[in-house]
Design an enzyme around this catalytic site. Structure first.
Site, PDB file in Angstrom:
ATOM      1  N   TYR A  13      25.194   5.864 -71.747  1.00  0.00           N
ATOM      2  CA  TYR A  13      25.479   5.982 -73.282  1.00  0.00           C
ATOM      3  C   TYR A  13      26.639   6.634 -73.865  1.00  0.00           C
ATOM      4  O   TYR A  13      27.288   5.318 -73.619  1.00  0.00           O
ATOM      5  CB  TYR A  13      24.363   7.624 -73.711  1.00  0.00           C
ATOM      6  CG  TYR A  13      23.530   7.339 -74.553  1.00  0.00           C
ATOM      7  CD1 TYR A  13      22.268   6.896 -74.471  1.00  0.00           C
ATOM      8  CD2 TYR A  13      24.022   7.816 -76.144  1.00  0.00           C
ATOM      9  CE1 TYR A  13      21.747   6.274 -75.670  1.00  0.00           C
ATOM     10  CE2 TYR A  13      22.993   7.478 -77.281  1.00  0.00           C
ATOM     11  CZ  TYR A  13      22.234   6.406 -76.745  1.00  0.00           C
ATOM     12  OH  TYR A  13      21.430   6.455 -77.628  1.00  0.00           O
ATOM     13  N   ARG A  41      18.758  -1.251 -85.328  1.00  0.00           N
ATOM     14  CA  ARG A  41      19.596  -0.149 -86.063  1.00  0.00           C
ATOM     15  C   ARG A  41      19.840  -0.250 -84.412  1.00  0.00           C
ATOM     16  O   ARG A  41      20.267   0.931 -84.501  1.00  0.00           O
ATOM     17  CB  ARG A  41      19.656   0.308 -86.942  1.00  0.00           C
ATOM     18  CG  ARG A  41      20.632   0.582 -87.660  1.00  0.00           C
ATOM     19  CD  ARG A  41      20.728   2.336 -87.552  1.00  0.00           C
ATOM     20  NE  ARG A  41      21.282   2.784 -86.036  1.00  0.00           N
ATOM     21  CZ  ARG A  41      20.952   3.996 -86.071  1.00  0.00           C
ATOM     22  NH1 ARG A  41      20.770   4.586 -86.965  1.00  0.00           N
ATOM     23  NH2 ARG A  41      21.285   4.603 -84.590  1.00  0.00           N
ATOM     24  N   LYS A  53      18.809   6.633 -73.587  1.00  0.00           N
ATOM     25  CA  LYS A  53      18.651   8.464 -73.915  1.00  0.00           C
ATOM     26  C   LYS A  53      17.613   8.621 -72.568  1.00  0.00           C
ATOM     27  O   LYS A  53      17.385   9.896 -72.949  1.00  0.00           O
ATOM     28  CB  LYS A  53      17.507   7.853 -75.158  1.00  0.00           C
ATOM     29  CG  LYS A  53      18.393   7.841 -76.026  1.00  0.00           C
ATOM     30  CD  LYS A  53      18.534   8.696 -77.022  1.00  0.00           C
ATOM     31  CE  LYS A  53      19.462   8.705 -77.587  1.00  0.00           C
ATOM     32  NZ  LYS A  53      19.531   8.885 -79.202  1.00  0.00           N
ATOM     33  N   GLU A  89      13.353   6.083 -82.168  1.00  0.00           N
ATOM     34  CA  GLU A  89      14.795   5.585 -81.582  1.00  0.00           C
ATOM     35  C   GLU A  89      15.577   4.006 -82.180  1.00  0.00           C
ATOM     36  O   GLU A  89      15.544   3.329 -81.985  1.00  0.00           O
ATOM     37  CB  GLU A  89      15.116   5.611 -79.866  1.00  0.00           C
ATOM     38  CG  GLU A  89      17.229   6.230 -79.717  1.00  0.00           C
ATOM     39  CD  GLU A  89      17.423   7.049 -79.608  1.00  0.00           C
ATOM     40  OE1 GLU A  89      16.375   8.366 -79.763  1.00  0.00           O
ATOM     41  OE2 GLU A  89      18.466   7.079 -80.323  1.00  0.00           O
ATOM     42  N   ASP A  90      16.546   4.176 -82.687  1.00  0.00           N
ATOM     43  CA  ASP A  90      17.175   3.425 -83.842  1.00  0.00           C
ATOM     44  C   ASP A  90      16.557   1.885 -84.033  1.00  0.00           C
ATOM     45  O   ASP A  90      16.528   0.748 -84.240  1.00  0.00           O
ATOM     46  CB  ASP A  90      18.615   2.612 -82.329  1.00  0.00           C
ATOM     47  CG  ASP A  90      19.436   3.417 -82.382  1.00  0.00           C
ATOM     48  OD1 ASP A  90      19.737   4.567 -81.734  1.00  0.00           O
ATOM     49  OD2 ASP A  90      19.976   3.147 -81.174  1.00  0.00           O
ATOM     50  N   ASP A 109      15.508  10.832 -82.881  1.00  0.00           N
ATOM     51  CA  ASP A 109      16.713  11.127 -82.855  1.00  0.00           C
ATOM     52  C   ASP A 109      17.587  11.181 -84.043  1.00  0.00           C
ATOM     53  O   ASP A 109      18.309  12.259 -83.915  1.00  0.00           O
ATOM     54  CB  ASP A 109      16.928  11.010 -81.352  1.00  0.00           C
ATOM     55  CG  ASP A 109      17.774  11.775 -81.008  1.00  0.00           C
ATOM     56  OD1 ASP A 109      17.332  13.243 -80.854  1.00  0.00           O
ATOM     57  OD2 ASP A 109      18.603  11.263 -80.500  1.00  0.00           O
ATOM     58  N   ASP A 110      17.371   9.958 -84.651  1.00  0.00           N
ATOM     59  CA  ASP A 110      18.004   9.838 -85.203  1.00  0.00           C
ATOM     60  C   ASP A 110      18.641  10.497 -86.509  1.00  0.00           C
ATOM     61  O   ASP A 110      19.845  10.673 -87.527  1.00  0.00           O
ATOM     62  CB  ASP A 110      18.434   8.304 -85.315  1.00  0.00           C
ATOM     63  CG  ASP A 110      18.249   6.957 -84.385  1.00  0.00           C
ATOM     64  OD1 ASP A 110      19.299   7.429 -84.024  1.00  0.00           O
ATOM     65  OD2 ASP A 110      17.090   6.671 -83.832  1.00  0.00           O
ATOM     66  N   ASN A 146      28.623   5.810 -85.143  1.00  0.00           N
ATOM     67  CA  ASN A 146      28.980   5.350 -83.600  1.00  0.00           C
ATOM     68  C   ASN A 146      29.020   3.380 -83.108  1.00  0.00           C
ATOM     69  O   ASN A 146      28.200   3.247 -84.045  1.00  0.00           O
ATOM     70  CB  ASN A 146      27.713   5.713 -82.356  1.00  0.00           C
ATOM     71  CG  ASN A 146      27.502   6.929 -82.265  1.00  0.00           C
ATOM     72  OD1 ASN A 146      28.867   8.123 -81.985  1.00  0.00           O
ATOM     73  ND2 ASN A 146      26.437   7.631 -82.251  1.00  0.00           N
TER      74      ASN A 146
HETATM   75  P1  NAI Z   1      21.876   3.936 -91.974  1.00  0.00           P
HETATM   76  O1  NAI Z   1      21.924   2.636 -91.888  1.00  0.00           O
HETATM   77  O2  NAI Z   1      20.541   4.991 -92.331  1.00  0.00           O
HETATM   78  O3  NAI Z   1      23.180   4.996 -93.529  1.00  0.00           O
HETATM   79  C1  NAI Z   1      24.040   4.482 -93.283  1.00  0.00           C
HETATM   80  C2  NAI Z   1      24.670   5.138 -95.111  1.00  0.00           C
HETATM   81  O4  NAI Z   1      25.395   4.371 -95.296  1.00  0.00           O
HETATM   82  C3  NAI Z   1      23.384   4.320 -95.472  1.00  0.00           C
HETATM   83  O5  NAI Z   1      23.564   5.167 -97.242  1.00  0.00           O
HETATM   84  C4  NAI Z   1      24.223   3.087 -96.361  1.00  0.00           C
HETATM   85  O6  NAI Z   1      24.649   3.305 -98.200  1.00  0.00           O
HETATM   86  C5  NAI Z   1      25.858   4.523 -95.998  1.00  0.00           C
HETATM   87  N1  NAI Z   1      26.782   3.310 -96.338  1.00  0.00           N
HETATM   88  C6  NAI Z   1      27.250   2.313 -96.251  1.00  0.00           C
HETATM   89  N2  NAI Z   1      28.487   1.662 -96.498  1.00  0.00           N
HETATM   90  C7  NAI Z   1      29.221   3.031 -96.882  1.00  0.00           C
HETATM   91  C8  NAI Z   1      30.541   3.781 -97.759  1.00  0.00           C
HETATM   92  N3  NAI Z   1      32.200   2.820 -97.321  1.00  0.00           N
HETATM   93  N4  NAI Z   1      31.130   5.152 -98.164  1.00  0.00           N
HETATM   94  C9  NAI Z   1      29.841   5.952 -97.711  1.00  0.00           C
HETATM   95  N5  NAI Z   1      28.445   4.941 -97.277  1.00  0.00           N
HETATM   96  C10 NAI Z   1      28.153   4.223 -97.672  1.00  0.00           C
HETATM   97  O7  NAI Z   1      22.431   4.353 -90.377  1.00  0.00           O
HETATM   98  P2  NAI Z   1      22.874   6.126 -90.052  1.00  0.00           P
HETATM   99  O8  NAI Z   1      21.169   6.080 -89.003  1.00  0.00           O
HETATM  100  O9  NAI Z   1      22.128   7.263 -90.499  1.00  0.00           O
HETATM  101  O10 NAI Z   1      23.584   5.919 -88.450  1.00  0.00           O
HETATM  102  C11 NAI Z   1      24.750   6.259 -89.446  1.00  0.00           C
HETATM  103  C12 NAI Z   1      25.201   6.007 -88.873  1.00  0.00           C
HETATM  104  O11 NAI Z   1      25.465   7.825 -87.667  1.00  0.00           O
HETATM  105  C13 NAI Z   1      25.462   5.081 -87.523  1.00  0.00           C
HETATM  106  O12 NAI Z   1      27.275   4.956 -87.167  1.00  0.00           O
HETATM  107  C14 NAI Z   1      25.268   5.738 -86.260  1.00  0.00           C
HETATM  108  O13 NAI Z   1      25.665   5.784 -84.941  1.00  0.00           O
HETATM  109  C15 NAI Z   1      25.539   7.045 -86.357  1.00  0.00           C
HETATM  110  N6  NAI Z   1      24.813   8.106 -85.654  1.00  0.00           N
HETATM  111  C16 NAI Z   1      25.575   9.177 -85.124  1.00  0.00           C
HETATM  112  C17 NAI Z   1      24.765  10.142 -84.327  1.00  0.00           C
HETATM  113  C18 NAI Z   1      25.639  11.338 -83.862  1.00  0.00           C
HETATM  114  O14 NAI Z   1      26.386  11.580 -83.747  1.00  0.00           O
HETATM  115  N7  NAI Z   1      25.313  12.117 -83.109  1.00  0.00           N
HETATM  116  C19 NAI Z   1      23.305  10.670 -84.389  1.00  0.00           C
HETATM  117  C20 NAI Z   1      22.354   9.480 -84.798  1.00  0.00           C
HETATM  118  C21 NAI Z   1      23.358   8.220 -85.817  1.00  0.00           C
END
Ligand code: NAI
Length: 546
Positions: free
Chosen positions: A98, A151, A169, A240-241, A263-264, A403
Site C-alpha cells: 500500500y 484522485r 486495499k 476509493e480515490d 474511505d478517503d 500521501n
Molecule cells: P482533495 O483534493 O479533496 O482536497 C485537497 C484540499 O487541499 C483542497 O481543499 C485544496 O483547496 C486544499 N489545498 C491545496 N493547496 C493548499 C495549500 N497550499 N494550503 C492549504 N490547502 C490547500 O484531496 P483529499 O482527498 O482531501 O486528499 C488530500 C491529501 O490527503 C492527499 O494527499 C491524500 O493522499 C491524503 N489522504 C491521506 C489519508 C491518510 O493519511 N490516512 C487518507 C486520505 C487522504
C-alpha cells in the site's frame, strides 16, 4: 487412497488456481490424489520453507517497486502463501503493498502489469454492466473496493492505472481483518483520463479518451451500483480515490440505501480522530478545548472535521459550538463566511472571522492546538509554521496526512526538530523513528488500514444494511483505547501495526454492536461477539485438499 474427495480441479489447473495452489507444499497425499505427481519437485516443503525461499529473493531486491512486483506475482500464484507472508511481516510489507509504494505501482501500472486482477467496468459496458459482473467467477462477494482513478492518493488522475488501489486495499482487508480473499472484488470504473501523459503513453491500458463527465458518467456509476448490489447482495461497497467533486456526491446519494462508505472521507476521519484522542492522553487536553486547524478542505480534511463535530456533539456540545473547534485553510486561504467560493462541504465550516491568507498570520491569530495537513502540498508545514504552532500550543498535534511520502506537509524529523521535540506527530505514509536530543520518537502512521478492515469485518459479521457515522466514531474510540501507556511514552499514538488483526477484531466487535443498536444488523450478534467474529476470520494457512 481416495481420489479427489473434494472434487477439485487437478494437475496444472489446480496449480494455476491461486486460491488452491500450494506449489512445493502439496503433500504426498495431495500429489497422489490430485494428479500432481511429476508436476512439482519431489521434496515436499512446509509453508515456512516457502516463506524463507521467497524472502531470500525479496530481500535482495534493490527497489520497493521490485518488491511490489514480487509480492503481486506471489499473490497471482499462491494466495495462501502471499497472505501468510504479508500477515506475518505486516510492518515491513504494508508500505510495499500500500502507500507509498502502491502510488509508484499505479504510476507505472502499464509497465508492470502481469496478470489481470479484479474487474474493469468501462464506458463500453454501459447497458450491460450486470452481464459483465456475471463474468466474475465468485458469487459470495462481501467487499468491493471501487475507484474511477481520478484522485489516486495525492498523485491525481491516473485513470485505469488506479486499479492498484482497490487491489491493495482489498489485500489489507484480508491481511488485517481476515476477510476471505475469494470474497473480495477490486473494481476500476474506467471513463477515460485527463492525464495527457497517460493518453500519450503507448503502454497505457485504459480507455484512450478524456474523462466522460456529467449525466453519462453518473449513469455508468448508477448502473454499476445497481448491478453490484443485485449480483452481490451481501457486499459492502467502498468508494476509493474518487475526486472530491464526485466523492461527496456519491456518498450522499447512496449511503441511505446502499451498504457503502467512502474511505478517503470516513476512514481517514476515524483514523485521525483516534490519533487526536491518543494525543490528548499525552497533552492532558480535552477534546472540547481543542482548536483544530486544517490545511486542506477536501475529502480527507472536511471528513475529519465532520467526525470531530459528531464526536464533540456526543460529548454534549451544540452543533455550532462543535464547528467552532474546526478551522480550515484551503488553496485560497482561511475559510470564512465572507468568502463566496465555498462548496457545500466547506460552507458548514466557514467561520465568522476576517479573511486571512498567510498561514503564519492564521496560526498567530487562531492559536491552534493541532495542525492537520490534508492538502496534498508538500512543505506546507514550514519551520516558521511549526515554531508558531509550538509557541501557541506548547505541545502541538501535527498530522501531515498527505500521501504518498513525497506529498507529506512535513517529515517526522522536521516536526520533532522544529518543535524542539514537543510535537505529537502522525503522517499518512510511514516515517522511520527519529532520534532527537537523545530521545527516540516513534511517529504515528495515521494509516486508514487501522480502521476500514475492522469496520468491514463488523459490517459483514452483523450483516449491517448500511454504514453509519456512529460506526466510524466507535471505531476511532476503540482504536484509541488500544494505545498503551508504553506506546504513548514513545510518542506513538497508534498501536504497533503488528497488532493489527486484534485491532481489527476489536473494531469489528464495536461496529457490529453499533449496527445492532441502530437496528441495521441482519445477523444475530452472539453474546461472545469477540470469539464469534474471530471465528469468521480467514487464516492464511494451508488446509488439506486430500
Ligand atoms: P482533495 O483534493 O479533496 O482536497 C485537497 C484540499 O487541499 C483542497 O481543499 C485544496 O483547496 C486544499 N489545498 C491545496 N493547496 C493548499 C495549500 N497550499 N494550503 C492549504 N490547502 C490547500 O484531496 P483529499 O482527498 O482531501 O486528499 C488530500 C491529501 O490527503 C492527499 O494527499 C491524500 O493522499 C491524503 N489522504 C491521506 C489519508 C491518510 O493519511 N490516512 C487518507 C486520505 C487522504
Amino acid at each position: 487412497m481416495k481420489r479427489n474427495p473434494k472434487n477439485l480441479p487437478t494437475g496444472l489447473r489446480l496449480m494455476q488456481d491461486p486460491t488452491l495452489n500450494k506449489g512445493t507444499a502439496f503433500s504426498e497425499a495431495e500429489r497422489e490424489a490430485l494428479g500432481l505427481r511429476g508436476l512439482v519437485p519431489p521434496h515436499v516443503q512446509t509453508i515456512d520453507d516457502q516463506v524463507k525461499r521467497f524472502l531470500i529473493t525479496y530481500r535482495k531486491r534493490s527497489t520497493d517497486l521490485e518488491r511490489y512486483i514480487d509480492l503481486s506475482s506471489l499473490q497471482d500464484r499462491n494466495e495462501t502463501l502471499y497472505y501468510h507472508i504479508i500477515t506475518k511481516h505486516i510492518e515491513d510489507m504494508m508500505p510495499m503493498i500500500y502507500t507509498p509504494t502502491v502510488g509508484l505501482a499505479c504510476q507505472q501500472f502499464g509497465q508492470i502489469f502481469r496478470r489481470s486482477h479484479g474487474m474493469y467496468i468501462s464506458q463500453k459496458d454501459r447497458g450491460s454492466v450486470a452481464k459483465v459482473l456475471r463474468n466474475w467467477p465468485r458469487k459470495d462477494i462481501r467487499v468491493i473496493v471501487v475507484t474511477d482513478g481520478e484522485r489516486i492518493l495525492g498523485l491525481g488522475d491516473l485513470g485505469a492505472n488506479g486499479m492498484g488501489i482497490p487491489i491493495g486495499k482489498l489485500a489489507l482487508y484480508t491481511a488485517c481483518a481476515g476477510i476471505h480473499p475469494t470474497q473480495c472484488l477490486p473494481v476500476a470504473i474506467d471513463v477515460g483520463t485527463n492525464n495527457l501523459s497517460l493518453l500519450d503513453d503507448p503502454l497505457y491500458l485504459g480507455m484512450r479518451q478524456h474523462r466522460t463527465t456529467g449525466e453519462t458518467y453518473d449513469a455508468l456509476v448508477d448502473e454499476f451500483i445497481a448491478a453490484a448490489t443485485e449480483a452481490f447482495p451481501k457486499a459492502l461497497i467502498q468508494f476509493e480515490d474518487f475526486a472530491n467533486h464526485n466523492a461527496f456526491r456519491f456518498l450522499n446519494k447512496y449511503r441511505d440505501h446502499v451498504c457503502t462508505f467512502n474511505d478517503d472521507i470516513q476512514g481517514t476521519a476515524a483514523v485521525a480522530l483516534a490519533g487526536i484522542y491518543s494525543a490528548l492522553r499525552i497533552t492532558g487536553g480535552k477534546l472540547h478545548d481543542q482548536r483544530l486547524l486544517f490545511f486542506g478542505a477536501g475529502e480527507a480534511g472536511t471528513g475529519v472535521g465532520e467526525l470531530m463535530v459528531t464526536a464533540l456533539k456526543s460529548e454534549g456540545l451544540t452543533e455550532a459550538e462543535a464547528r467552532k473547534a474546526c478551522w480550515f485553510v484551503d488553496s485560497k486561504g482561511l475559510i470564512v463566511q465572507s468568502r463566496t467560493d465555498l462548496n457545500e462541504q466547506k460552507l458548514p465550516f466557514a467561520q465568522d472571522h476576517a479573511p486571512l491568507k498567510d498561514p503564519l498570520a492564521i496560526i498567530e491569530a487562531l492559536r491552534p492546538t493541532a495542525l492537520i495537513g490534508a492538502s496534498g502540498q508538500p512543505g506546507t508545514f514550514t519551520q516558521q509554521i511549526i515554531e508558531a504552532a509550538t509557541r501557541s500550543a506548547g505541545r502541538p498535534i501535527i498530522f501531515a496526512l498527505s500521501n504518498p511520502t513525497s506529498k507529506a506537509e512535513c517529515t517526522a524529523a522536521r516536526a520533532y526538530e522544529w518543535s524542539g521535540g514537543a510535537a505529537i506527530f502522525a503522517s499518512g505514509s510511514p516515517f522511520p523513528p527519529v532520534e532527537f536530543n537523545g530521545k527516540q520518537f516513534v511517529p504515528g502512521q495515521g494509516n486508514n488500514a487501522y480502521i476500514f478492515p475492522g469496520v468491514g469485518l463488523g459490517i459483514i459479521a452483523s450483516g449491517s444494511r448500511l454504514v453509519t457515522d456512529e460506526m466510524f466514531l466507535t471505531a476511532a474510540r476503540t482504536l484509541a483505547n488500544l494505545v498503551t501507556e508504553a506506546d504513548l511514552a514513545q510518542g506513538r499514538i497508534y498501536p504497533p501495526l503488528r497488532q493489527i488483526r486484534d485491532v481489527s477484531l476489536a473494531i469489528a466487535v464495536a461496529v457490529a454492536r453499533s449496527a445492532e443498536r441502530s437496528g441495521l444488523a441482519t445477523e444475530k450478534i452472539p453474546a461472545d461477539a469477540w470469539n464469534a467474529i474471530k471465528a469468521l476470520m480467514y487464516q492464511p494457512n494451508y488446509v488439506s485438499l486430500a
